[in-house]
Design an enzyme around this catalytic site. Structure first.
Site, PDB file in Angstrom:
ATOM      1  N   HIS A 299       0.804  -1.216   0.000  1.00 52.09           N
ATOM      2  CA  HIS A 299       0.000   0.000   0.000  1.00 52.09           C
ATOM      3  C   HIS A 299       0.839   1.269   0.000  1.00 52.09           C
ATOM      4  CE1 HIS A 299      -3.360  -2.682   1.038  1.00 52.09           C
ATOM      5  NE2 HIS A 299      -4.147  -1.706   0.647  1.00 52.09           N
ATOM      6  N   GLY A 300       2.056   1.202   0.484  1.00 52.57           N
ATOM      7  CA  GLY A 300       2.865   2.406   0.473  1.00 52.57           C
ATOM      8  C   GLY A 300       4.187   2.219   1.182  1.00 52.57           C
TER       9      GLY A 300
END
Length: 439
Positions: A299-300
């Site tokens: 996700h990041g």
């Protein structure tokens, strides 16, 4: 000619954001197409394995360079500074290409499935390019498998039927309403509360946590509905990506309902190859912890996403152990409430700009700062926002989701959903990107 047009239009759509990153997507597409052909036509297992390894290395290498290079360099610098050795590493601040996590996973799944013998290799480069670039799912999913699209691309529907058109517009109306009328209306209050994280008491912290959880759900499920609707108008069927996740009975059930295409990808290409649930509850718990840690990193490139993934891995592992020993509660209502509270608390870390600010909000949720005094409540909180949160909590637990609604294309329903779509479009007051664009 339809595929040529659709593929070129999708490339133009992507290049309209930044044409400089179009070659990156073309490189990923070409790599997996060539690898799939080599794997299928080679009789030597070593050659097949080498083609798979090269393709995965190129895909993951591009993802690592553009998405994670800065994160790992910063982490290494912090470790060196803590030890008092070395100089800061030179960091290239690269722009994250739009949708790279989604189209990379789309393309990688094709190569892996060809290697496993689940699907035959695609003979047409045009069809494969159309699959990767298809603009409804290109930017933020859902993560579509090639086996779900192969027969649709090979046998295009000759015309748009009234049924597909009405269902497509229905999904678009629902998705736009979720995004523009619900998620965007929550955003200002959520942003204001998280900006004041150091001053939140019990009430404000819970409203911030619940508000963001609902904002994220309606924003991303809205995008997924729009993607499904657009695909239907083009003659394609996309898979479901959300199935009322806040109705989940446990954390495993939540991940079967939330971002279903990513959950399925992680299960089939990470969890099962690691051993899955084979080998007992302890090994299953270990595998769940590993894959969710990687899922958080997907996700990041930030510590908050890593911790969020680790928390969900711990929750899933704990649930697997408790279930194996028969220690899970028998009350469905208690299970649903406990699952929802855990998910909401974890989303605080997901949303926060740092672990410190997440700690402030979580501390407020546990009552460490008490309840806000009257002046603070009036300054930070909005009665309308609180009532909206209450109504939406009832909504997500009672109302059927988009896929459960039986839309029969009647004239009255068409008028109703048409008015809903018009209202959503008229609510646009300025740019408001979908939250999952950043991933």
């Amino acid at each position: 000619m339809r595929l040529v047009w659709l593929t070129l239009a999708s490339y133009i759509f992507y290049a309209a954001w930044s044409w400089k990153f179009l070659p990156l997507m073309l490189a990923s597409t070409s790599t997996d197409f060539i690898a799939g052909r080599l794997i299928a036509h080679s009789e030597r297992q070593s050659t097949r394995r080498a083609a798979l390894v090269v393709a995965l290395t190129i895909n993951l290498g591009l993802l690592a360079i553009f998405k994670y290079a800065g994160f790992f360099a910063d982490s290494t610098d912090g470790l060196l500074a803590l030890l008092g050795i070395g100089r800061p590493l030179p960091i290239a601040h690269l722009v994250l290409p739009l949708g790279i996590s989604f189209y990379t996973f789309n393309s990688m799944s094709y190569t892996i499935d060809v290697y496993r013998g689940r699907i035959p290799p695609e003979q047409s480069l045009l069809r494969y390019c159309a699959f990767v670039a298809l603009f409804p799912h290109l930017i933020a999913g859902p993560i579509v498998r090639y086996e779900q699209m192969a027969h649709q691309l090979a046998r295009l529907r000759p015309r748009l039927t009234a049924d597909m058109a009405s269902r497509g517009l229905f999904f678009i109306a629902c998705g736009c309403s979720k995004k523009l009328l619900i998620a965007d209306s929550l955003a200002p209050d959520v942003n204001r509360l998280y900006a004041a994280h150091a001053h939140l008491g019990l009430t404000g912290a819970w409203l911030a946590a619940l508000g963001y959880s609902l904002q994220l759900y309606f924003d991303f499920s809205g995008y997924s509905d729009i993607a499904v609707g657009l695909a239907l108008l083009l003659g394609f069927d996309f898979p479901q990506n959300f199935n009322s996740p806040f109705k989940a009975d446990n954390i495993a059930d939540f991940w079967r309902r939330w971002h279903m295409s990513l959950s399925g990808w992680i299960r089939d290409y990470l969890y099962i190859p690691l051993g899955g649930s084979r080998g007992g509850a302890a090994r299953s718990a270990r595998n769940l912890a590993i894959v969710m840690l990687l899922g958080g990193l997907w996700h990041g490139a930030a510590a908050t996403f890593v911790v969020w993934g680790a928390i969900h891995g711990t929750l899933l592992a704990g649930h697997a152990v408790l279930r194996a020993r028969g220690w899970t509660p028998s009350s469905r209502a208690l299970n649903r409430l406990a699952t929802f509270v855990c998910v909401v608390a974890a989303f605080v870390i997901f949303r926060s700009s740092s672990l410190h600010s997440a700690g402030d909000v979580l501390g407020g949720m546990t009552g460490l700062r008490g309840v806000e005094p009257g002046s603070a409540v009036s300054a930070l909180l909005d009665t309308r926002f609180a009532l909206t949160i209450g109504a939406l909590l009832v909504f997500v637990n009672v109302v059927p989701n988009t896929w459960q609604v039986q839309f029969n294309g009647s004239f009255r329903k068409g008028i109703a959903y048409g008015l809903l779509l018009a209202t959503a479009i008229l609510a646009i007051a300025g740019p408001s990107p979908f939250l999952y664009y950043q991933f």
